[in-house]
Enzyme design. Structure first.
Site, PDB file in Angstrom:
ATOM      1  CG  ASP A  78      -0.353  -0.150   2.425  1.00  0.00           C
ATOM      2  OD1 ASP A  78       0.536  -0.834   2.643  1.00  0.00           O
ATOM      3  OD2 ASP A  78      -0.586   0.655   3.572  1.00  0.00           O
ATOM      4  CD  GLU A 135       2.991  -1.438   7.884  1.00  0.00           C
ATOM      5  OE1 GLU A 135       3.025  -1.302   8.974  1.00  0.00           O
ATOM      6  OE2 GLU A 135       3.143  -0.202   7.140  1.00  0.00           O
TER       7      GLU A 135
HETATM    8 ZN    ZN Z   1       5.047   3.865   6.623  1.00  0.00          ZN
HETATM    9 ZN    ZN Z   2       6.613   1.204   5.609  1.00  0.00          ZN
END
Ligand code: ZN
Ligand code: ZN
Length: 394
Positions: A78, A135
């Protein structure tokens, strides 16, 4: 030079091109549709039978020629809601979105590892490739675990990496035994007083004065209650309240982050904070509401997996290029959910290069990392996974 590093360097131009393609098309957590499809297609071309899980996550297993253990390797995919200010030929094409944390690189590296290991003829066991969404939040590791990525085949160990652009250069890594990242939790406090006229404070209950005392008092948790040798952070990030200069505010909202490494200290934090919130609010006749929201767990590396990674890295890169990070970071990383389930090592891949303007911190709008680190990351993950499987040969 290790054969896999040599091969990784030969493959590097292809993976750099993929990294740049992903960099130009950043997508935020659980919206990584294009990235996920790109990963899926690449793995399919390697005949790895990838599966989409947890929305935009991708998982695939490379089955070795002989039976053995299964080691998983993870990359996050991401981007962040940051407008890119870096100037290069592959700048983000989406205003307001940018790969400012290097996850484009992590994805390219892991695709490269899949290709590298697919070429190894005598793999004694399996390697599972886990490409996770989100994440940066709300977190893709846990949904992938819940979707079963650690089973069938059962995962016995795991590795992950993150590029670093502050200290170590391409060809170097830093790792740590024990604590690696903090548990990042959030707090929200609303101080509730009684509004009124700025000229008649005795007829009101001032939420701003109360909040002022509270802001200062909360810092005494870290400075006066917690063992100074234990790392804890309490930072308030927002203070919102009031209407205009001559009106006494009825309400002030404070939000902040609480970072801990120890699970015991972490679980003590809500009570410690609320005791001070209640004490200060009582003193100044205010009411309050208090919310403590747990984020990712703290990340701890396993001794044995860290020793193996260190040993392999010393062989591949030379001992002088393998560092032990002196401190954990108080940043968060949802790889910790995997680390709670299986022995893991998560290390930092050096990717600093001032001559290439690759020296901005993670999340900076000019962030970029040295792409020479891509084959290094590929070789290290591949060699360590291979070494693990050989060590545990059935
Ligand atoms: Zn980050
Ligand atoms: Zn990262």
């Amino acid at each position: 030079m290790s054969t896999l590093l040599e091969r990784a360097q030969a493959l590097a131009p292809e993976l750099v091109a993929i990294r740049r393609d992903i960099h130009q098309h950043p997508e935020v957590g659980f919206a990584e549709h294009r990235t996920s499809q790109l990963v899926f297609n690449y793995l399919q071309e390697l005949s790895l039978k990838p599966q989409i899980v947890a929305g935009t996550g991708v998982v695939a297993t490379l089955r070795g020629k002989s039976p053995g253990k299964t080691i998983a390797l993870r990359a996050d995919m991401d981007a962040l809601t940051v407008t890119e200010q870096a100037e290069h030929t592959y700048t983000s094409k989406t205003p307001g979105l940018m790969h400012a944390c290097g996850h484009d690189g992590h994805t390219a590296i892991l695709l490269g590892v899949a290709k590298l290991l697919s070429e190894v003829k005598d793999l004694p066991g399996n390697v599972k490739f886990i490409f996770q969404p989100a994440e940066e939040g709300p977190g893709g590791a846990l949904p992938m675990i819940e979707a079963g990525v650690l089973t069938n085949p059962q995962v016995h160990a795991m590795l992950g990496l993150h590029v670093g652009t502050v200290q170590y250069t391409a060809g170097q890594i830093a790792l740590r035994y024990g604590s690696v990242c903090a548990a990042p939790d959030n707090i929200e406090i609303v101080v509730k007083g009684k509004g009124g006229h700025g000229g008649h404070p005795h007829e009101a209950i001032d939420a701003i004065v109360t909040a002022g005392h509270l802001i200062v008092a909360l810092q005494s948790i870290v400075s006066r209650e917690i063992d100074p040798a234990a790392a804890v952070v309490l930072s308030l990030g927002t203070v919102r309240g009031g209407y205009r200069e001559n009106v006494i505010a009825d309400e002030v909202m404070l939000t902040g982050t609480v970072r801990t490494l120890s699970p015991e200290i972490r679980s003590s934090m809500p009570d410690r904070i609320e005791r001070i919130v209640k004490g200060v609010c009582d003193s100044f006749r205010c009411h309050y509401s208090f919310t403590y929201t747990q984020g990712y767990p703290a990340l701890h590396n396993d001794e044995v997996m860290t020793a193996l990674t260190e040993e392999v890295a010393q062989e591949v890169l030379g001992s002088a290029n393998v560092f032990r990070a002196p401190h954990p970071t108080m940043g968060g990383e949802d790889f910790s959910y995997f680390a709670e389930k299986v022995p893991t090592c998560f290390f930092m891949l050096g990717a600093t290069n001032s001559a290439k303007q690759c020296d901005y911190v993670l999340h900076h709008p000019k962030f970029n990392f040295d792409e020479d680190a891509i084959p290094v990351g590929m070789a290290l993950l591949a060699e360590t996974a291979y070494a693990y499987l050989k060590k545990h040969r059935a």
